[in-house]
Design an enzyme around this catalytic site. Structure first.
Site, PDB file in Angstrom:
ATOM      1  CD  GLU A  90      -6.390  40.217  56.373  1.00 43.74           C
ATOM      2  OE1 GLU A  90      -7.598  38.501  57.270  1.00 43.74           O
ATOM      3  OE2 GLU A  90      -7.132  40.513  55.737  1.00 43.74           O
ATOM      4  CE  LYS A 128      -9.052  40.583  59.698  1.00 44.36           C
ATOM      5  NZ  LYS A 128     -10.462  40.799  59.102  1.00 44.36           N
TER       6      LYS A 128
END
Length: 295
Positions: A176, A213
């Protein structure tokens, strides 16, 4: 890596519920839920209250595998129980929802326009515990504020380096590298980031499996080519501070990109609501995020 679980994450319709507020973000999450800071007097009380909030969400009849693929958990949540089962076991055995663990220890100070992850010296021990608690995958966050090539390169290298360690331990990692949605250079940051991610992906063996993400991109469909790489199980989107309505609208313009929302998922939920009110609002929230994820 459990093949049944991996197939579900790769092919099933749905989104990821992010329930992983850590010590730093928990007071804000509780306040939004209607519990101000003067209602608790220690960290222990605070974490008890946030576990009650998460338990109420997870055990809600609205929280089902029909719409939700996975839930991201905070480390302390992994060690707690719901209805007599460890949280991960409750999610998978009772709900058919994959358990994912947040493994980062927070952000380092800003340098070269980015915040790398703090050192994770205890990661091997944490992954061993996660395996014992039947965790499917992991998630770790770093943040990009400015379009600094050196900083963005360092973010990608760090994410993949730790991601490889996590894959070797038998988990599917979610990398992420968040681009701050308020950055005046958001689009340029995304251009630099995608090139770095593609370069790092190309260095991985063909059997590697991971997820990303990412912030919902400025250019619609921007991450479609990342989704085509056979090593990428899924690309999911964080809400990043957008309201649920705006996050859903932006998400629905990006085919293949699915939600992994935290604030946008729990928006409007309140500790004082009756179970009927709570479950109705959560059901509406889940349905809208699901629809945006499959559009």
């Amino acid at each position: 890596m459990n093949q049944e679980q991996l197939n579900r994450m790769h092919t099933a319709k749905g989104f990821i519920a992010a329930l992983d507020q850590s010590g730093g973000s928990t007071p804000k999450a509780l306040k939004a839920y209607g519990i101000p800071e003067d209602r608790y007097h220690s960290e222990e009380e605070m974490f008890d209250l946030v576990h009650q909030m998460r338990t109420r969400i997870i055990t809600s009849p609205a929280f089902t595998s029909e719409h939700i693929l996975a839930a991201i958990l905070f480390e302390m949540t992994m060690d707690r129980t719901i209805d007599g089962l460890l949280t991960a076991d409750y999610l998978w055995e009772r709900k058919g929802i994959l358990p994912i663990l947040k493994v980062d220890k927070g952000l380092a100070p800003l340098e070269n326009g980015v915040q790398l992850m703090k050192p994770m010296s205890g990661l091997d021990a944490l992954l061993k515990r996660a395996a014992e608690r039947h965790i499917f995958g992991t998630k770790m966050r770093s943040v990009i504020k400015n379009a600094n090539p050196q900083g963005i390169h360092a973010i990608a290298v760090q994410q993949f380096e730790i991601g490889k360690q996590i894959m070797e331990a038998g988990f599917c990692p979610i990398l992420e590298p968040e681009v701050d949605i308020t950055s005046p250079e958001k689009e340029k940051c995304e251009l630099l980031l995608k090139e770095e991610l593609k370069q790092q992906l190309a260095l991985l063996p063909s059997q590697a499996r991971l997820m990303f993400k990412l912030s919902i991109p400025t250019i619609d469909g921007f991450y479609s080519d990342l989704m085509e790489d056979p090593r990428v199980v899924r690309v999911v989107a964080l809400s990043g501070g957008y309201s649920r309505q705006e996050a859903n609208q932006r998400l629905s313009r990006n085919p293949g990109l699915i939600a992994s929302f935290s604030r946008a998922l729990s928006e409007g939920l309140n500790a004082e609501q009756s179970d009927d009110e709570f479950n109705t609002l959560l059901s509406e929230s889940i349905a809208s995020i699901y629809q945006a994820s499959i559009d």
